[in-house]
Scaffold this active site. Structure first.
Site, PDB file in Angstrom:
ATOM      1  N   GLU A 250       0.819  -1.203   0.000  1.00 23.06           N
ATOM      2  CA  GLU A 250       0.000   0.000   0.000  1.00 23.06           C
ATOM      3  C   GLU A 250       0.862   1.266   0.000  1.00 23.06           C
ATOM      4  OE1 GLU A 250      -3.134   2.793   0.406  1.00 23.06           O
ATOM      5  OE2 GLU A 250      -2.937   0.820  -0.496  1.00 23.06           O
TER       6      GLU A 250
ATOM      7  N   HIS B 297     -20.386  -8.321 -16.947  1.00 25.71           N
ATOM      8  CA  HIS B 297     -19.038  -8.013 -17.438  1.00 25.71           C
ATOM      9  C   HIS B 297     -18.691  -8.875 -18.656  1.00 25.71           C
ATOM     10  CE1 HIS B 297     -14.953  -6.699 -17.497  1.00 25.71           C
ATOM     11  NE2 HIS B 297     -14.449  -7.853 -17.106  1.00 25.71           N
TER      12      HIS B 297
ATOM     13  N   HIS C  33       2.632   2.069  -3.306  1.00 27.82           N
ATOM     14  CA  HIS C  33       1.661   2.673  -4.213  1.00 27.82           C
ATOM     15  C   HIS C  33       1.467   4.146  -3.889  1.00 27.82           C
ATOM     16  CE1 HIS C  33      -2.775   3.203  -5.452  1.00 27.82           C
ATOM     17  NE2 HIS C  33      -2.030   3.351  -6.516  1.00 27.82           N
TER      18      HIS C  33
ATOM     19  N   HIS D  33      -4.411  -7.921 -16.918  1.00 28.79           N
ATOM     20  CA  HIS D  33      -5.750  -7.665 -17.463  1.00 28.79           C
ATOM     21  C   HIS D  33      -6.128  -6.203 -17.242  1.00 28.79           C
ATOM     22  CE1 HIS D  33      -9.529  -8.920 -19.105  1.00 28.79           C
ATOM     23  NE2 HIS D  33     -10.228  -8.647 -18.014  1.00 28.79           N
TER      24      HIS D  33
ATOM     25  N   HIS E  81     -11.674   5.496  -8.049  1.00 35.70           N
ATOM     26  CA  HIS E  81     -10.218   5.653  -7.939  1.00 35.70           C
ATOM     27  C   HIS E  81      -9.520   5.015  -9.140  1.00 35.70           C
ATOM     28  CE1 HIS E  81      -6.633   6.716  -5.861  1.00 35.70           C
ATOM     29  NE2 HIS E  81      -6.282   5.487  -5.515  1.00 35.70           N
TER      30      HIS E  81
END
Length: 322
Positions: free
Chosen positions: A64, A239, A67, A297, A129
């Site tokens: 975290e 999806h 990032h 992906h 986000h």
């Protein structure tokens, strides 16, 4: 200096998006339960005080924080781009509007990063986000293209072909939203390892579409998801249907744009990325979401969007035929 800063920022944006996907998929979004620090520190601590209910997982906390560090550096680099644009330190003429929009966007993106933590990975906020990261990268890429001479298409572009590109790009953006919503609601494996079926059926009967896209309450811990299996299955199936629609739309666009020989290299890139994205989607299902394939992906979805943006930049800077 302006061009170099854009180049660095674009690379940073790609890194931040990939790190964000990795952090989310590694269930490290709450590795640090506070913001902007981690358990009250700028670095991940070895021990934590008793005021924090969430136990420290050092590995997740570092995912975290790395990032966050990368995102902070990106924010500073975008501020530099804005200042250089204000003082006209650009090689080619550049309106201040786009750098200003980029600076405001990255500020809002920082707020979304904070809310992701304080609202305990709320699916709507996490999806926003994700969108913010994609939007930041897209605007940087447009700035990048603005500062470089683009090869001429060599013939007027038909209005209907421009409109078709807009529609296909909009469909891809909506599909990216569906993918983000699938991931943030932990619905990626709701069909099991079945493909093209879902739980052994082409269209499961007990799916719950009513609650599939409900925003959800704030102040609830959404880590690992709270939706029922039937709802997650509905999200996954939407999806999948979206993926079919977008694939057909992009293939149709590429077929139409074959009328412009100078766009063939762009078309090859789009088709290559589309093929990779479809393959990665299938691999994620049949192999139960391997980390590398799941992160890629996400990344390839961004590259596919940028490939359409590159087409748009060329096509919309050409003469238009009726």
């Amino acid at each position: 200096m302006f061009n170099k800063t854009i180049n660095i920022s674009l690379i940073l944006a790609l890194i931040v998006v990939i790190l964000g996907a990795y952090t989310r998929l590694a269930d490290a979004g709450l590795g640090c339960p506070d913001w902007p620090g981690c358990y009250g520190e700028l670095l991940v601590p070895d021990v934590i005080s008793s005021e924090y209910e969430r136990p420290l997982d050092v590995a997740k906390a570092w995912k975290e924080m790395v990032h966050r560090y990368a995102a902070s550096i990106l924010g500073l680099s975008i501020l530099v781009i804005f200042l250089l644009a204000v003082f006209r330190k650009t090689k080619r003429e550049q309106s201040i509007k786009l750098p200003t929009a980029l600076l405001l966007l990255v500020g809002f993106q920082g707020a979304l990063g904070m809310w992701t933590v304080t609202e305990q990975v709320h699916p709507g906020i996490v999806t926003m986000h994700l969108f913010g990261g994609f939007s930041t990268t897209t605007l940087l890429f447009w700035l990048f293209l603005n500062q470089r001479p683009q090869p001429k298409i060599g013939q007027p572009v038909l209005k209907r072909h421009k409109l078709m590109l807009i529609i296909v790009t909009a469909l891809l953006i909506f599909q990216i939203f569906l993918g983000g919503w699938t991931s943030t609601n932990y619905a990626a494996l709701s069909c099991g390892e079945y493909f093209p079926t879902c739980l052994g059926e082409m269209w499961p009967e007990d799916m719950d579409f009513k609650n599939a896209y409900y925003w959800g309450e704030l102040g609830v811990d959404y880590e690992f998801g709270i939706l029922e299996n039937q709802t997650r299955t509905a999200i996954q199936m939407v999806h999948r249907v979206g993926a079919i629609v977008v694939t057909v739309a992009i293939l149709s666009l590429c077929f139409v744009l074959e009328n412009y020989p100078t766009l063939r290299r762009n078309i090859i890139v789009v088709l290559g990325l589309l093929s990779a994205q479809v393959a990665l989607g299938i691999i994620n299902v049949v192999m139960s979401l391997p980390m590398f394939a799941a992160v890629m992906h996400n990344a390839v979805a961004l590259f596919l969007l940028l490939s359409l943006i590159s087409l748009a930049h060329r096509m919309f800077n050409q003469n238009t035929a009726s």
